[in-house]
Design an enzyme around this catalytic site. Structure first.
Site, short mmCIF file in Angstrom:
data_model
loop_
_atom_site.label_atom_id
_atom_site.label_comp_id
_atom_site.label_asym_id
_atom_site.label_seq_id
_atom_site.Cartn_x
_atom_site.Cartn_y
_atom_site.Cartn_z
CE LYS A 186 -4.32 1.69 2.40
NZ LYS A 186 -5.11 1.42 3.42
CD GLU A 220 -18.84 -3.28 8.75
OE1 GLU A 220 -18.23 -2.66 8.62
OE2 GLU A 220 -18.98 -4.40 8.00
NE ARG A 226 -20.79 -3.40 5.42
CZ ARG A 226 -19.52 -3.86 5.13
NH1 ARG A 226 -19.23 -4.48 3.81
NH2 ARG A 226 -18.46 -3.15 5.81
#
Length: 629
Positions: A280, A368, A396
């Protein structure tokens, strides 16, 4: 060279030897643009080579690329007809912050939330096969998003449905914060035998070229291959264990090698997974050194890497930081308190408690639903979890909130960050629906603080003995109080506050939008005799409502204006209208909030508030109209 590429068809006219230069120019363009127009930097830098390789090998947009989350799609946008418009990214009326089919045919699916790429791409791959279309479908998913349950549901189905899906696992050991959990450890340790992979890869190509890889033979060969590999390596590959052919891991920053591999495997039948190791922030040293900060760094000097951060100490703290410091204070006083977050410890500032009490904080990854049910399990046996989820992502976990917490009346404190309009991240990230969605659920207490002091008091109240499921929602960004620390005080559940009295129109607000209401009313005072005619109530609780205030409002006022930073349908305004009607009051109610039956696009919070009619000027005009001045 990048200026010669308007669409991927132009890219495919280049020699493979030109691609490293394209990658370098694309990376430089992303850095240059994001230094002045902030966005998600490190993620997009990490997939530059993969983006170029995908559009070089596949016939997009006829072939489908389904990005997961979409943080990494800036290179994709630049290569697919939006290079000249990229400077408008995330701006009002400009290109969208995440891929959207409404914006471009190259954006094959919505992807603001994590872990949906495999399921969506599998649906497209099955559709192509059933309709006899020679369309290739690729899902690009990161190691962080792979921790989400939906990703595994998609993988499980991919192994049993006829399809030719290619899944690319972009493994950079990161989501936003460091990836966590067993999947992270598994991917770190997944180092398949390179000689074995090379032999199997060539054997499959040889068999495929001779028409010897029909579905029955392919499945038999996969099972035999998996068994031999397991015996040799003394380990079972989780993907091959699900009958998904696995290739890798490979270096995700070697664009020419990526092109070679993709050409080799793209026509193979059946589901397959290509595992790439990437970094990244690759190619920009500051982002490589601190990937969490450079996930979305704001404005910066591209030459020096210095972030142009507003360091004014006189400005109020962000709500998220007030939450983080307050949670640590409460945890120091109450040993039963624990913290839970789905992959956002820095974003929600739970890292403050995590650094001080690592054994009492839990980053569960991008999951979640699990975060909620995990919290419910701890609450069932005596702990008090503060479960912090961004409001939009909590959607969600709706069933988990109902079935695993509210139904049992468990003492879980839900802190929903980024509630209401969040600005440039747009409709996938606006916390628009929490109030309306949660209000019908039994056993829930739902509150929203107007300022930082109220946030601290509500957090203190929520952890007290005898409370059940307790929701506290607050907005993104800075608060309103420079001196945000205050003593802890209990707030009586279901009570609001009269902030100012009036005799003609009552304004009822909930949450931090009440500060905008106060500004609007201040602007009305003295206007054509309006002084003293407008009352303002901070309702503080959506559930239970303050019935004393509502009786007072029903008796005294013929006109009421409600203001909320959430959808009008089903929220505070709806609750007030229902209550007044049920109790025989004929008060006329004007509801202000996010619009009915329409998603709000991206822009600054101020711009979006104006569009939605909840900025100070719009609220002021609505109140003036109610006064009939």
């Amino acid at each position: 060279m990048l200026k010669r590429i308007d669409f991927p068809a132009d890219l495919r006219q280049l020699s493979i030897d030109d691609l490293p230069q394209v990658c370098q120019e694309l990376r430089e363009d992303i850095i240059k643009e994001l230094s002045v127009n902030p966005g998600h930097l490190a993620s997009s830098l990490g997939v530059v080579e993969l983006t170029v390789a995908l559009h070089y090998v596949f016939d997009t947009p006829d072939d489908r690329i389904v990005w997961d989350v979409g943080h990494q799609a800036y290179g994709h946008k630049i290569l697919t007809g939006r290079r000249e418009q990229f400077s408008t990214n995330r701006k009002l009326g400009g290109i969208r912050p995440f891929p959207s089919p409404e914006e471009s045919p190259y954006d094959s699916f919505a992807c603001g939330h994590a872990s949906n790429s495999i399921s969506a791409a599998l649906g497209m791959a099955v559709a192509a096969k059933r309709q006899h279309e020679n369309r290739k479908v690729v899902a690009v998913i990161g190691d962080g998003a792979m921790s989400g349950g939906l990703a595994f549901e998609g993988l499980n189905n991919a192994s049993s449905s006829p399809n030719d899906l290619l899944i690319i696992l972009n493994d950079n050991n990161m989501s936003i914060d460091r990836s966590v959990g067993g999947m992270k450890q598994y991917l770190l340790g997944l180092n398949t035998n390179k000689t074995y992979n090379k032999i199997r890869f060539k054997a499959e190509r040889w068999l495929h070229g001779r028409g010897m890889m029909n579905d029955d033979r392919r499945k038999g060969l996969i099972r035999l291959s998996n068994a031999i590999k397991s015996a040799i390596s003394h380990q079972q590959n989780i993907f091959e264990g699900m009958n998904v052919r696995y290739f890798g891991p490979f270096n995700g920053h070697d664009v020419k090698e990526l092109v070679r591999i993709l050409f080799e495997i793209k026509d193979m039948s059946g589901p397959k997974l290509l595992h790439l190791h990437t970094q990244k922030g690759h190619g920009y040293a500051p982002a490589e050194r601190d990937v969490t900060t450079w996930h979305a760094p704001g404005k910066f000097d591209p030459e020096t890497g210095e972030r142009l951060v507003d360091k004014d100490p006189s400005k109020p703290q962000k709500y998220q930081d007030v939450f983080g410091y307050t949670l640590l204070e409460l945890a120091e006083q109450n040993p039963r308190i624990v913290g839970v977050t789905p992959a956002m410890p820095t974003g929600c500032s739970m890292n403050i408690m995590m650094n001080a009490m690592p054994d009492r904080t839990f980053d569960v990854g991008i999951a979640e639903g699990h975060a909620v049910t995990f919290s419910g399990g701890m609450a069932k046996d005596g702990l008090i979890p503060f479960c912090n989820i961004y409001s939009a992502f909590a959607q969600r976990a709706y069933d988990n909130i109902i079935h695993d917490v509210a139904l049992l009346g468990l003492h879980v404190v839900f802190c929903f960050d980024r509630a209401g309009l969040v600005g440039e991240d747009g409709p996938t990230h606006h916390g628009a629906f929490d109030l309306a969605a949660l209000r019908p659920i039994p056993n829930l207490t739902i509150a929203s603080p107007m300022d930082e002091h109220e946030l601290r008091r509500l957090m203190f109240t929520a952890q007290m003995e005898g409370q059940g499921p307790f929701v506290i929602r607050y907005p993104r960004g800075g608060g309103v109080l420079k001196d945000w620390r205050c003593p802890f005080e209990e707030v009586k559940v279901g009570t609001g506050r009269k902030l100012r009295d009036g005799n003609e129109t009552a304004v009822l607000s909930i949450g931090a939008i009440g500060n905008v209401v106060a500004e609007a009313i201040e602007g009305i005072d003295g206007t054509n005799g309006a002084n003293g005619r407008v009352a303002h109530y901070d309702m503080r609780f959506l559930k239970p409502l303050d019935e004393e205030i509502l009786h007072e409002v029903g008796r005294r006022f013929s006109r009421v204006v409600t203001v909320e930073n959430g959808v009008r349908n089903g929220g505070l305004g709806s609750a007030v209208m229902e209550w007044l009607g049920d109790h025989g009051y004929s008060t006329r109610v004007t509801r202000l909030g996010l619009p009915d039956d329409r998603f709000v696009e991206h822009g600054t919070v101020g711009e979006l508030q104006h569009i939605c009619g909840i900025d100070a000027d719009s609220i002021k005009q609505t109140i003036i109209n109610s006064l009939e001045i």
